[in-house]
Design a protein around this motif. Structure first.
Motif, PDB file in Angstrom:
ATOM      1  N   ALA A 208       0.816  -1.215   0.000  1.00 20.03           N
ATOM      2  CA  ALA A 208       0.000   0.000   0.000  1.00 20.03           C
ATOM      3  C   ALA A 208       0.850   1.265   0.000  1.00 20.03           C
ATOM      4  O   ALA A 208       0.540   2.230  -0.701  1.00 20.03           O
ATOM      5  CB  ALA A 208      -0.943  -0.013   1.206  1.00 20.03           C
ATOM      6  N   ASP A 209       1.929   1.282   0.784  1.00 16.46           N
ATOM      7  CA  ASP A 209       2.716   2.523   0.835  1.00 16.46           C
ATOM      8  C   ASP A 209       3.438   2.785  -0.479  1.00 16.46           C
ATOM      9  O   ASP A 209       3.666   3.930  -0.861  1.00 16.46           O
ATOM     10  CB  ASP A 209       3.690   2.505   2.016  1.00 16.46           C
ATOM     11  N   VAL A 210       3.784   1.718  -1.175  1.00 15.06           N
ATOM     12  CA  VAL A 210       4.408   1.889  -2.493  1.00 15.06           C
ATOM     13  C   VAL A 210       3.368   2.409  -3.490  1.00 15.06           C
ATOM     14  O   VAL A 210       3.625   3.335  -4.269  1.00 15.06           O
ATOM     15  CB  VAL A 210       5.014   0.559  -2.992  1.00 15.06           C
ATOM     16  N   LEU A 211       2.188   1.818  -3.440  1.00 15.90           N
ATOM     17  CA  LEU A 211       1.085   2.293  -4.279  1.00 15.90           C
ATOM     18  C   LEU A 211       0.856   3.783  -4.067  1.00 15.90           C
ATOM     19  O   LEU A 211       0.661   4.545  -5.009  1.00 15.90           O
ATOM     20  CB  LEU A 211      -0.222   1.578  -3.920  1.00 15.90           C
ATOM     21  N   ASP A 236     -13.590  15.070  -5.136  1.00 13.86           N
ATOM     22  CA  ASP A 236     -12.520  14.490  -5.936  1.00 13.86           C
ATOM     23  C   ASP A 236     -11.886  13.283  -5.248  1.00 13.86           C
ATOM     24  O   ASP A 236     -11.401  13.377  -4.125  1.00 13.86           O
ATOM     25  CB  ASP A 236     -11.397  15.517  -6.168  1.00 13.86           C
ATOM     26  N   THR A 237     -11.891  12.183  -5.938  1.00 15.55           N
ATOM     27  CA  THR A 237     -11.342  10.953  -5.367  1.00 15.55           C
ATOM     28  C   THR A 237     -10.689  10.121  -6.465  1.00 15.55           C
ATOM     29  O   THR A 237     -11.312   9.837  -7.486  1.00 15.55           O
ATOM     30  CB  THR A 237     -12.460  10.104  -4.720  1.00 15.55           C
ATOM     31  N   LEU A 238      -9.443   9.760  -6.238  1.00 16.80           N
ATOM     32  CA  LEU A 238      -8.740   8.842  -7.132  1.00 16.80           C
ATOM     33  C   LEU A 238      -8.221   7.711  -6.265  1.00 16.80           C
ATOM     34  O   LEU A 238      -7.488   7.947  -5.303  1.00 16.80           O
ATOM     35  CB  LEU A 238      -7.570   9.555  -7.815  1.00 16.80           C
ATOM     36  N   LEU A 239      -8.636   6.491  -6.578  1.00 21.08           N
ATOM     37  CA  LEU A 239      -8.206   5.336  -5.779  1.00 21.08           C
ATOM     38  C   LEU A 239      -7.500   4.330  -6.681  1.00 21.08           C
ATOM     39  O   LEU A 239      -7.900   4.136  -7.838  1.00 21.08           O
ATOM     40  CB  LEU A 239      -9.407   4.679  -5.097  1.00 21.08           C
ATOM     41  N   LEU A 240      -6.475   3.719  -6.148  1.00 25.73           N
ATOM     42  CA  LEU A 240      -5.724   2.709  -6.889  1.00 25.73           C
ATOM     43  C   LEU A 240      -5.706   1.427  -6.058  1.00 25.73           C
ATOM     44  O   LEU A 240      -5.233   1.424  -4.920  1.00 25.73           O
ATOM     45  CB  LEU A 240      -4.285   3.222  -7.114  1.00 25.73           C
ATOM     46  N   PHE A 241      -6.272   0.357  -6.618  1.00 26.52           N
ATOM     47  CA  PHE A 241      -6.384  -0.910  -5.911  1.00 26.52           C
ATOM     48  C   PHE A 241      -5.445  -1.946  -6.545  1.00 26.52           C
ATOM     49  O   PHE A 241      -5.392  -2.053  -7.774  1.00 26.52           O
ATOM     50  CB  PHE A 241      -7.817  -1.451  -6.006  1.00 26.52           C
ATOM     51  N   ALA A 242      -4.769  -2.714  -5.725  1.00 21.18           N
ATOM     52  CA  ALA A 242      -3.889  -3.773  -6.239  1.00 21.18           C
ATOM     53  C   ALA A 242      -4.249  -5.088  -5.561  1.00 21.18           C
ATOM     54  O   ALA A 242      -4.032  -5.253  -4.357  1.00 21.18           O
ATOM     55  CB  ALA A 242      -2.425  -3.414  -5.967  1.00 21.18           C
ATOM     56  N   ARG A 253       6.339  -9.624  -5.120  1.00 22.19           N
ATOM     57  CA  ARG A 253       5.638  -8.651  -4.278  1.00 22.19           C
ATOM     58  C   ARG A 253       6.564  -7.445  -4.097  1.00 22.19           C
ATOM     59  O   ARG A 253       7.707  -7.574  -3.670  1.00 22.19           O
ATOM     60  CB  ARG A 253       5.273  -9.289  -2.931  1.00 22.19           C
ATOM     61  N   ILE A 254       6.056  -6.248  -4.464  1.00 19.77           N
ATOM     62  CA  ILE A 254       6.899  -5.045  -4.454  1.00 19.77           C
ATOM     63  C   ILE A 254       6.675  -4.286  -3.155  1.00 19.77           C
ATOM     64  O   ILE A 254       5.562  -3.891  -2.829  1.00 19.77           O
ATOM     65  CB  ILE A 254       6.554  -4.129  -5.656  1.00 19.77           C
ATOM     66  N   LYS A 255       7.787  -4.093  -2.424  1.00 19.22           N
ATOM     67  CA  LYS A 255       7.668  -3.421  -1.122  1.00 19.22           C
ATOM     68  C   LYS A 255       8.442  -2.112  -1.057  1.00 19.22           C
ATOM     69  O   LYS A 255       8.454  -1.431  -0.033  1.00 19.22           O
ATOM     70  CB  LYS A 255       8.170  -4.352  -0.021  1.00 19.22           C
ATOM     71  N   ASP A 256       9.123  -1.782  -2.166  1.00 19.16           N
ATOM     72  CA  ASP A 256       9.950  -0.577  -2.164  1.00 19.16           C
ATOM     73  C   ASP A 256       9.678   0.178  -3.472  1.00 19.16           C
ATOM     74  O   ASP A 256       9.752  -0.401  -4.553  1.00 19.16           O
ATOM     75  CB  ASP A 256      11.423  -0.988  -2.066  1.00 19.16           C
ATOM     76  N   VAL A 257       9.350   1.459  -3.352  1.00 21.20           N
ATOM     77  CA  VAL A 257       8.993   2.231  -4.542  1.00 21.20           C
ATOM     78  C   VAL A 257      10.180   2.362  -5.503  1.00 21.20           C
ATOM     79  O   VAL A 257       9.998   2.633  -6.691  1.00 21.20           O
ATOM     80  CB  VAL A 257       8.417   3.611  -4.138  1.00 21.20           C
TER      81      VAL A 257
END
Lengths: 413, 413
Positions: A208-211, A236-242, A253-257
């Motif tokens: 989530a923090d990378v997202l 205004d709302t922009l959501l990104l779900f993974a 699994r990506i844990k670092d931006v």
């Protein structure tokens, strides 16, 4: 929904393939509109992460406040969006409506209320009757499938004239993952952040923090670089779900931006956000022309952005574009009022490749017939060179037409 | 000039009496318009002092730069104003045109070029042929008289639908002195400072630095509290001339802005500026309604001003007023985007005396029929109570109609 489609609508509508881990459906709860769907319900597999960017309005809607709270945990299991009523400026009743909606959805979809994300768009200040979600969600929960993305984009429309969708397939460390996005815009569109509602979905397994970092960076030159009327919505709302389902197929699994394996994904995500943001500008209320304002030579990118926004929000520039008039004098006015460093005698202004003004005066080679012909285009590129530095930026907007007045003089009644 | 007069035009046009020490005339130089006067020439007796406020645009017009220079000496003998061409963004040619105009006027009227004040309004970016002033000013210099104030107000009009005049007679230490003012506005109207052109004249003997202090203070709640479209002109000019001729009749020469004998004059001047500023708002391009935005309970006056301006410049609020829709939701939006301290749940909003929203939600006593009836009025009072402090302010604007688009989509061509 408007009766005629914007002449600026994209020529092709992408056919969105499923995003593993995401199911959806739409339904008609009769919140305001009759004879059309007005609720979008989406369900995500356990483990889905989420990030979001919401309005910078100091008077946000009740659903925006709900999402801000829910985003803190970074976990999502459901998304419920309604059109027709924004549930904004509805006081305690608005907060109660949001809570009830989340509780209903949690029961129907088998999750916690805090994992339900909500968005509402439509009229402000009218009470939203959340009990209507009870039958609507009961019905919806039994019909969740993985394909009707076009229906999803349609259900969230208000004065939009066309549904807004975008998709990409990209490799995450050699494993193909998908990104799907939908948006709605039309009016009350100005940055901080920009479009009223946009939702993006991927099966990539990303923390989530990378997202959140990806999304916060991604909006800067996409949704936040779009303005229709300079009016910032309360919703205004922009959501990104993974969903992370691609992990089953070997995606890391990506844990670092800064993970180098994110490179292609990041670019695809930014391109997708830019695509959706441009669709919003192309469907600005009453829009007949897309105006791309390019500012170069400002003292910084930030300064270039402010100047570009001053131009893009100027009613006089926008009406001139509507009138197919290359009125560079109004562009000078808008540069001058931006309050950013500028020297009138260093300015150059071009429409398309045609330089109309140079060093603070009309270009000696100016030919009105040539530029008038250019102004008949559907997409107008306006470039201003400030001549002071290396800061540049680009902002998208549309023209200001009588249709905008018609739509907004009659919207509520 | 537009073909039909704004429905908001004042019911009576004041009959302006002469200001001792001021003579004037108008003429047709054919700069852009045919069949109407487009040049105003005014002559002042020796000893006339002057003060001025000009646009805060960083790309000012050539005449604005000329006035800023001339104001440093505080002495005026002449004023030449043309409509049809703003001589803005005209580069070196623009500066040459201004110099030539002042030189021609100085010869014809028997003064120094630096005592000639200039203003131009109309199209931006087109070269101004100053040689046209030679025959025009030769003719004008022989026809100077003290009465045709209505003609003066008419000669400076562009898209204005009615001439703007105001007058006052007031005692300066028991001696009656006169203040006359004219203005033109219509579009590209936003503060810093406000109207494109306004000129005020008095026979009171007041030192230039005192005039300047009076004027700088006077614009704050008058011209700077008006907006038509949020667009700030490159040419905004407000000049205040004092011939001092009343000294012959025993009026005291005022050298200190705190002189108690100035009290009535100061009030009359501010009222006159407010009157002219309101006329500008009433003649906003395409205006069908005058909107007075009152903000109370903000954390400071400055904060109240910013919130009021955010509301007054919102296209969505302005189109709602045009549509006679008491759309308080859009008012909340505009409060929220202002970026000033505000708490949604403390807001109250009224149209006229009708409170439509209270404590962040629709007023329980809300009756759509009553407020809809109110919205049919020509003058709409919108009051927002922020509920946080004691800062209050008022801003004037007009509605946003299709007529604004028509005027500004076709202005140049």
């Amino acid at each position: 929904m408007s009766s005629s489609i914007s002449p600026l609508a994209p020529e092709f509508v992408p056919q969105l393939q499923p995003v593993p881990g995401v199911t959806l459906t739409t339904t008609a709860a009769g919140i305001r509109y009759q004879g059309r769907t007005d609720v979008l319900v989406m369900s995500f597999v356990p483990g889905t992460t989420v990030a979001g960017v919401t309005t910078r309005s100091l008077c946000p809607s009740a659903p925006v406040e709900w999402c801000r709270d829910a985003l803190k945990k970074g976990k999502a299991r459901a998304l419920v969006v309604n059109s027709g009523n924004a549930n904004a400026f509805t006081g305690k009743n608005g907060r109660a409506a949001v809570k009830l909606t989340a509780e209903i959805a949690a029961v129907k979809l088998g999750c916690k209320p805090g994992e339900v994300f909500l968005a509402s768009t439509g009229v402000i200040g009218e009470p939203l009757d959340a009990t209507k979600f009870e039958p609507a969600l009961t019905d919806a929960a039994e019909r969740l499938v993985d394909y009707p993305w076009m229906d999803a984009a349609r259900a969230i429309m208000t004065t939009d004239t066309f549904p807004k969708l975008a998709t990409a397939e990209v490799l995450l460390d050699d494993v193909p993952v998908r990104i799907n996005g939908i948006a709605k815009g039309a009016g009350m569109i100005a940055p901080d952040m920009a479009t009223m509602l946009s939702f993006v979905f991927t099966d990539a397994p990303i923390a989530a923090d990378v997202l959140q970092k990806l999304l916060s960076k991604g909006v800067k030159d996409t949704f936040n670089a779009v303005t229709v009327d300079g009016d910032t919505s309360t919703s205004d709302t922009l959501l990104l779900f993974a969903t992370g389902v691609a992990e089953e197929r070997g995606a890391p699994r990506i844990k670092d931006v800064d993970d180098p394996r994110l490179k292609a994904f990041r670019r695809a995500l930014f391109d997708l956000l830019a695509d959706l943001a441009e669709q919003v500008a192309r469907d600005g209320e009453g829009a007949r022309k897309l105006l791309r304002v390019h500012v170069n030579g400002a003292v910084s990118k930030k300064s270039a952005r402010r100047i570009a926004m001053s131009i893009a929000n100027s009613p006089l520039v926008k009406t001139a574009v509507a009138g197919e008039d290359a009125n560079w004098g109004r562009v000078v006015m808008a540069v001058g009022k931006a309050g950013e460093p500028a020297d009138r005698d260093l300015l150059s202004i071009s429409f398309g490749d045609i330089r109309v003004a140079h060093e603070g005066a009309r270009d000696p080679d100016y030919d009105e017939a040539v530029v008038s012909q250019y102004m008949k285009n559907l997409v107008i590129d306006l470039t201003v060179d400030i001549g002071l530095g290396r800061g540049s930026d680009r902002v998208l907007t549309c023209d200001l037409t009588k249709e905008y007045i018609t739509i907004n003089g009659d919207y509520r009644s």
